[in-house]
Write a protein that holds these residues in place. Structure first.
Motif, PDB file in Angstrom:
ATOM      1  N   UNK A 191       0.763  -1.134   0.101  1.00 28.67           N
ATOM      2  CA  UNK A 191       0.168  -0.081   0.115  1.00 28.67           C
ATOM      3  C   UNK A 191       0.800   1.401   0.164  1.00 28.67           C
ATOM      4  N   UNK A 192       2.188   1.390   0.620  1.00 27.37           N
ATOM      5  CA  UNK A 192       2.738   2.679   0.660  1.00 27.37           C
ATOM      6  C   UNK A 192       3.189   2.952  -0.912  1.00 27.37           C
ATOM      7  N   UNK A 193       3.446   1.788  -1.586  1.00 28.01           N
ATOM      8  CA  UNK A 193       4.087   2.138  -2.760  1.00 28.01           C
ATOM      9  C   UNK A 193       3.013   2.684  -3.751  1.00 28.01           C
ATOM     10  N   UNK A 194       1.648   2.622  -3.629  1.00 26.73           N
ATOM     11  CA  UNK A 194       0.547   3.115  -4.372  1.00 26.73           C
ATOM     12  C   UNK A 194       0.396   4.563  -3.918  1.00 26.73           C
ATOM     13  N   UNK A 195       0.425   4.667  -2.558  1.00 23.16           N
ATOM     14  CA  UNK A 195       0.336   6.063  -1.949  1.00 23.16           C
ATOM     15  C   UNK A 195       1.616   6.734  -2.692  1.00 23.16           C
ATOM     16  N   UNK A 196       2.766   6.561  -2.807  1.00 19.41           N
ATOM     17  CA  UNK A 196       3.806   7.261  -3.404  1.00 19.41           C
ATOM     18  C   UNK A 196       3.559   7.349  -4.694  1.00 19.41           C
ATOM     19  N   UNK A 197       3.125   6.196  -5.487  1.00 23.18           N
ATOM     20  CA  UNK A 197       2.942   6.358  -7.018  1.00 23.18           C
ATOM     21  C   UNK A 197       1.822   7.482  -7.269  1.00 23.18           C
ATOM     22  N   UNK A 198       0.852   7.533  -6.387  1.00 23.53           N
ATOM     23  CA  UNK A 198      -0.127   8.749  -6.769  1.00 23.53           C
ATOM     24  C   UNK A 198       0.285  10.095  -6.331  1.00 23.53           C
ATOM     25  N   UNK A 199       1.446  10.396  -5.831  1.00 22.96           N
ATOM     26  CA  UNK A 199       1.769  11.500  -5.413  1.00 22.96           C
ATOM     27  C   UNK A 199       3.295  12.128  -6.289  1.00 22.96           C
ATOM     28  N   UNK A 200       3.898  11.154  -6.860  1.00 23.30           N
ATOM     29  CA  UNK A 200       5.171  11.324  -7.190  1.00 23.30           C
ATOM     30  C   UNK A 200       5.310  11.702  -8.780  1.00 23.30           C
ATOM     31  N   UNK A 201       6.041  12.310  -9.181  1.00 25.04           N
ATOM     32  CA  UNK A 201       6.218  12.393 -10.568  1.00 25.04           C
ATOM     33  C   UNK A 201       6.863  11.049 -11.206  1.00 25.04           C
ATOM     34  N   UNK A 202       7.861  10.895 -10.915  1.00 22.15           N
ATOM     35  CA  UNK A 202       8.774   9.721 -11.221  1.00 22.15           C
ATOM     36  C   UNK A 202       8.994   8.772 -10.119  1.00 22.15           C
ATOM     37  N   UNK A 203       8.191   7.864  -9.896  1.00 20.36           N
ATOM     38  CA  UNK A 203       8.396   6.723  -9.066  1.00 20.36           C
ATOM     39  C   UNK A 203       8.947   5.522  -9.397  1.00 20.36           C
TER      40      UNK A 203
END
Length: 368
Positions: free
Chosen positions: A44-56
């Motif tokens: 789940x943290x990966x999904x949260x960061x993907x939704x916020x970061x331009x190049x994750x």
């Protein structure tokens, strides 16, 4: 005092949560800005960061755990989060009261009644010195000294009494449920001691930067601790003060940005347990009370949701290789297209990591 509308609070939250547009921060910078990212389950943290970061990239987050820049452990609201290792040193002592409170619940109390907790904590420290152990392994070792006790409960009690860090493998991408957790002494993992005293002022300031403006009740709901009113009262001259549509007093940092209510925001998919959804006592700034009640009974298990026009519009879940979307409100043609496009991008991210079942081509299904 200036009254802030619900839409102003919504847009401001989305700006501070980096959900209006994907930003060019590093994963470490984002986690530090958000104070702590809930990581109860690995993916789940990966999904949260993907939704916020331009190049994750997934390994950018996994590397931070391997390199011990982030700590995965029990902290705010007595739940598992990821935090900057330096932040964890003051954050865990600050929220220790809510962690300690768990020992009074029947789940623990009935099993540890009569156990000398200082002795149990010392035994846990001794057994974990210089190594990581699975909770089950730790529990068996503890049971040798504390017989006739539930082994898992003994290990979990030590994790409440002593700040522990989870091994990096427990936070790597690949699973939606964590089967095994390894633990070690947080001070050894970080290479520095825990803070000698709580830092509630720091907690309030960091929370407001990512979640403000907010009431004292909001701060306490996010952190899981009480008595922050006394702290905020002492800080009041250093804070801006607003009211909301219910005439409640909101506090904020003096230089933190406020967003206009008409700022356009894109569709965003949020993971289960995302603190943008859980970070306030009054969550109406992002989810209506009616919609919150839809999932109240299952909230502890985590419910991933998606936003349309900045507010929760429905939920989503994975069904093998299919990402299913359940709208709770009608979708216009343009909104449905936007939801589908974002869902397809998310599914591509998930499938590329091998976390979706290979039962046919990945696809998005929006319930009609």
């Amino acid at each position: 005092m200036t009254e802030l509308s619900l839409r102003e609070l919504n847009r401001t939250l989305l700006v501070r949560q980096k959900l209006v547009e994907r930003v060019a921060l590093t994963p470490f910078e984002l986690v530090r800005h958000l104070v702590a990212v809930q990581g109860q389950e690995p993916n789940w943290p990966y999904v949260g960061l993907w939704s916020r970061l331009a190049a994750f990239r997934r390994d950018d987050l996994a590397a931070l755990l391997r390199e011990r820049q982030l700590v995965r452990s029990t902290m705010i609201r007595r739940t598992v989060h990821l935090a900057d290792a330096a932040d964890f040193r003051w954050l865990r002592p600050t929220v220790q009261p809510v962690v300690d409170a768990a020992l009074k619940a029947p789940y623990f109390r009935d099993e540890i009644d009569g156990v000398d907790l200082e002795e149990l904590a010392a035994a846990g420290r001794e057994m974990l010195a210089g190594r990581l152990l699975r909770r089950g392994e730790l529990g068996k070792l503890l049971a040798e000294r504390f017989p006739d006790r539930h082994t898992r409960r003994l290990a979990e009690t030590v994790e409440l009494l002593v700040p522990l860090a989870h091994g990096p493998e427990t936070g790597v991408w690949g699973r939606w449920r964590n089967r095994y957790v390894t633990v070690g002494l947080a001070e050894e993992w970080i290479g520095a001691p825990m803070a000698a005293a709580p830092r509630p002022e720091t907690l309030v300031l960091r929370y407001l930067a990512a979640f403000g403006p907010a009431t004292v009740a909001d701060m306490q709901a996010w952190a899981g601790i009480t008595r922050l009113a006394e702290v905020v009262d002492e800080m009041r001259t250093r804070l801006r003060v607003f009211t909301d549509d219910q005439h409640r007093v909101l506090f904020d940092l003096p230089d933190a940005p406020l967003a206009e209510p008409d700022v356009p925001v894109p569709v965003r998919f949020l993971p289960a347990f995302d603190n943008a959804l859980l970070g306030h006592k009054d969550r109406r700034r992002i989810i209506s009370e009616e919609d919150r009640k839809r999932t109240a009974k299952e909230a502890s298990a985590g419910v991933p949701m998606y936003l349309v026009d900045g507010f929760v519009h429905g939920r989503w879940w994975l069904d093998g290789g299919t990402l299913r979307v359940m709208p709770w409100h009608p979708l216009s043609a343009s909104d449905e297209a936007a939801v589908r496009a974002e869902a397809e991008d998310l599914l591509a991210f998930i499938a590329a990591g091998g976390a979706a079942a290979a039962d046919g081509d990945p696809k998005v299904v929006i319930a009609g």
